[in-house]
Design a protein around this motif. Structure first.
Motif, mmCIF file in Angstrom:
data_model
loop_
_atom_site.group_PDB
_atom_site.id
_atom_site.type_symbol
_atom_site.label_atom_id
_atom_site.label_comp_id
_atom_site.label_asym_id
_atom_site.label_seq_id
_atom_site.Cartn_x
_atom_site.Cartn_y
_atom_site.Cartn_z
ATOM 1 N N ALA A 147 0.818 -1.215 0.000
ATOM 2 C CA ALA A 147 0.000 0.000 0.000
ATOM 3 C C ALA A 147 0.850 1.262 0.000
ATOM 4 N N ASN A 148 2.074 1.171 0.569
ATOM 5 C CA ASN A 148 2.933 2.359 0.663
ATOM 6 C C ASN A 148 3.801 2.565 -0.579
ATOM 7 N N LEU A 149 3.586 1.804 -1.626
ATOM 8 C CA LEU A 149 4.370 1.980 -2.852
ATOM 9 C C LEU A 149 4.171 3.404 -3.365
ATOM 10 N N SER A 150 5.263 4.075 -3.661
ATOM 11 C CA SER A 150 5.187 5.481 -4.053
ATOM 12 C C SER A 150 4.356 5.660 -5.322
ATOM 13 N N LYS A 151 3.768 6.830 -5.452
ATOM 14 C CA LYS A 151 2.965 7.133 -6.638
ATOM 15 C C LYS A 151 3.827 7.091 -7.892
ATOM 16 N N ALA A 152 5.089 7.550 -7.757
ATOM 17 C CA ALA A 152 5.999 7.499 -8.896
ATOM 18 C C ALA A 152 6.175 6.072 -9.394
ATOM 19 N N ALA A 153 6.307 5.139 -8.452
ATOM 20 C CA ALA A 153 6.470 3.733 -8.809
ATOM 21 C C ALA A 153 5.189 3.186 -9.430
ATOM 22 N N GLN A 154 4.068 3.460 -8.815
ATOM 23 C CA GLN A 154 2.794 2.963 -9.333
ATOM 24 C C GLN A 154 2.538 3.473 -10.747
ATOM 25 N N ASP A 155 2.734 4.764 -10.946
ATOM 26 C CA ASP A 155 2.484 5.352 -12.266
ATOM 27 C C ASP A 155 3.412 4.770 -13.322
ATOM 28 N N ARG A 156 4.685 4.612 -12.958
ATOM 29 C CA ARG A 156 5.666 4.092 -13.926
ATOM 30 C C ARG A 156 5.346 2.645 -14.300
ATOM 31 N N ILE A 157 5.040 1.828 -13.315
ATOM 32 C CA ILE A 157 4.764 0.409 -13.577
ATOM 33 C C ILE A 157 3.515 0.242 -14.429
ATOM 34 N N THR A 158 2.439 0.916 -14.063
ATOM 35 C CA THR A 158 1.194 0.762 -14.828
ATOM 36 C C THR A 158 1.362 1.277 -16.253
ATOM 37 N N ARG A 159 2.142 2.334 -16.414
ATOM 38 C CA ARG A 159 2.385 2.871 -17.755
ATOM 39 C C ARG A 159 3.173 1.883 -18.609
ATOM 40 N N GLU A 160 4.215 1.287 -18.031
ATOM 41 C CA GLU A 160 5.039 0.341 -18.785
ATOM 42 C C GLU A 160 4.284 -0.956 -19.060
ATOM 43 N N LEU A 161 3.511 -1.421 -18.074
ATOM 44 C CA LEU A 161 2.757 -2.666 -18.257
ATOM 45 C C LEU A 161 1.707 -2.544 -19.348
ATOM 46 N N ALA A 162 1.100 -1.373 -19.465
ATOM 47 C CA ALA A 162 0.095 -1.164 -20.502
ATOM 48 C C ALA A 162 0.678 -1.425 -21.884
ATOM 49 N N VAL A 163 1.964 -1.114 -22.049
ATOM 50 C CA VAL A 163 2.651 -1.366 -23.322
ATOM 51 C C VAL A 163 3.089 -2.824 -23.418
ATOM 52 N N ILE A 164 3.674 -3.333 -22.351
ATOM 53 C CA ILE A 164 4.221 -4.701 -22.347
ATOM 54 C C ILE A 164 3.145 -5.737 -22.627
ATOM 55 N N MET A 165 1.971 -5.593 -22.002
ATOM 56 C CA MET A 165 0.928 -6.612 -22.153
ATOM 57 C C MET A 165 0.278 -6.605 -23.537
ATOM 58 N N LYS A 166 0.613 -5.584 -24.352
ATOM 59 C CA LYS A 166 0.129 -5.551 -25.734
ATOM 60 C C LYS A 166 1.196 -6.017 -26.724
ATOM 61 N N ASP A 167 2.398 -6.257 -26.221
ATOM 62 C CA ASP A 167 3.497 -6.672 -27.083
ATOM 63 C C ASP A 167 3.212 -8.048 -27.684
ATOM 64 N N PRO A 168 3.271 -8.198 -29.015
ATOM 65 C CA PRO A 168 2.947 -9.480 -29.665
ATOM 66 C C PRO A 168 3.768 -10.656 -29.138
ATOM 67 N N GLU A 169 5.053 -10.426 -28.880
ATOM 68 C CA GLU A 169 5.906 -11.515 -28.396
ATOM 69 C C GLU A 169 5.493 -11.971 -27.002
ATOM 70 N N VAL A 170 5.186 -11.016 -26.122
ATOM 71 C CA VAL A 170 4.730 -11.349 -24.774
ATOM 72 C C VAL A 170 3.411 -12.106 -24.838
ATOM 73 N N ARG A 171 2.494 -11.632 -25.660
ATOM 74 C CA ARG A 171 1.185 -12.271 -25.786
ATOM 75 C C ARG A 171 1.315 -13.694 -26.324
ATOM 76 N N LYS A 172 2.217 -13.891 -27.288
ATOM 77 C CA LYS A 172 2.402 -15.227 -27.851
ATOM 78 C C LYS A 172 3.010 -16.179 -26.825
ATOM 79 N N ARG A 173 4.010 -15.693 -26.086
ATOM 80 C CA ARG A 173 4.646 -16.547 -25.077
ATOM 81 C C ARG A 173 3.621 -17.034 -24.060
ATOM 82 N N LEU A 174 2.753 -16.141 -23.626
ATOM 83 C CA LEU A 174 1.726 -16.520 -22.651
ATOM 84 C C LEU A 174 0.673 -17.423 -23.294
#
Length: 333
Positions: free
Chosen positions: A268-295
């Motif tokens: 719960a104490n994860l900094s806002k900077a960390a939360q914003d950065r992770i969610t922003r990067e994950l939004a891109v990563i989870m759409k990556d064709p290679e990541v999607r194919k591996r899963l």
């Protein structure tokens, strides 16, 4: 003349101070933005409460490399099995280093609080929800010599409590899902037999110790294709993961929809900077064709949600699981 010179000096000084103040005001927002961009300042650790090769471990390791590349810091997977993933979840909840995350499964957030009297963390308050990672329906699986489709449900009704079903443990999605399924098929009353993992469930089913189980496609399909097990139907609608498999609704089970999923969270104490950065990067990563194919190749759909979307799903499923647990009187021994 002295007065004029003094006034001129004062004016210059005022202009200089104003310019410095303006410059400082311009630099401060930039400095704040730079500080936010500085996260992470060291390697990021992702705790997984299950052993290597498990579903959450697969999800964590699939995102680790692209996340490390995006963040510019190593992402280390730390397997910490025990108590159906709750030991690792509790470690994440109590982390204070701003660089510890965790990959969890449904039960850690939706049913553990109702099953464990002394659960050391509160799923609703002790975490920063970041994103769902993977989802998959479960397949109702049975030994290869049992009938298919609706005929299997009829056989299960007739067998009553003389049949057994397997799961990966009390309170698991496979356990609660089977109880919910049996509530929708009058007369179906197979007894629960818990195992350490899905491979053990499969072995028991092939050996005749259990007659059915709800198992993820990645585990079930190799056995089904090998002719060792039979798939009866999916716990959701038709899925591109197993397009040849009918849904349980198609063979007469109404109002039954269930998926197994994994999610990424932090304390719960994860900094806002960390939360914003992770969610922003994950939004891109989870759409990556290679990541999607591996899963996909391992039986999982890559999803990716907003923190709000993840929280809403947890809330809805918690209500469903709570009803199953209370109605069936399920308790941990």
């Amino acid at each position: 003349m002295r007065t004029h010179k003094s006034t001129t000096t004062t004016t210059k000084r005022t202009l200089l101070l104003s310019a410095l103040a303006l410059a400082a005001g311009t630099l401060l927002p930039a400095a704040g933005a730079l500080a936010q961009q500085a996260w992470p300042t060291k390697p990021v650790r992702i705790l997984v409460g299950f052993p290597g090769g498990s579903t959450p471990d697969i999800a964590a390791r699939t995102i680790a490399e692209p996340l490390a590349k995006a963040l510019g810091q190593p992402v280390v997977i730390d397997n910490k099995p025990g108590a159906s993933g709750n030991i690792a979840a509790d470690t994440v909840a109590k982390a204070t280093d701003d660089h510890t995350l965790g990959v969890v499964i449904n039960g850690n957030l939706t049913s553990s609080k109702m099953l464990y009297k002394n659960l050391p963390y509160d799923p609703a308050k002790d975490f920063s929800y970041l994103s769902l990672l993977t989802t998959a329906p479960l397949i109702l699986v049975t030994p290869a010599n049992e009938p298919s489709g609706a005929a299997f449900l009829d056989a299960a009704r007739k067998a009553g409590d003389k049949w057994n079903y397997g799961s990966v443990g009390v309170g698991s999605v496979g356990h609660l899902g089977m109880e919910a399924l049996q509530a929708r098929v009058p007369g179906m009353a197979a007894q629960h037999v818990p195992y350490q993992g899905n491979p053990q469930v499969v072995t028991a089913m092939i050996g005749g110790q259990v007659q059915m189980a709800l198992i993820p496609p990645g585990v079930a399909m190799p056995q089904i294709k090998a002719g060792k097990l039979k798939g009866v139907g999916l716990t959701s609608g038709r899925s591109t993961l197993v397009p040849e498999m009918p849904s349980l609704a198609e063979i007469g089970v109404k109002d039954f929809n269930l998926e197994v999923w994994t999610a990424l969270l932090g304390p719960a104490n994860l900094s806002k900077a960390a939360q914003d950065r992770i969610t922003r990067e994950l939004a891109v990563i989870m759409k990556d064709p290679e990541v999607r194919k591996r899963l996909f190749d391992q039986g999982w759909q890559a999803v990716g949600t907003s923190p709000e979307g993840m929280r809403l799903r947890v809330k809805d499923e918690s209500a469903i699981m709570s009803k199953i647990i209370s109605t069936k009187g399920i308790k941990l021994q």
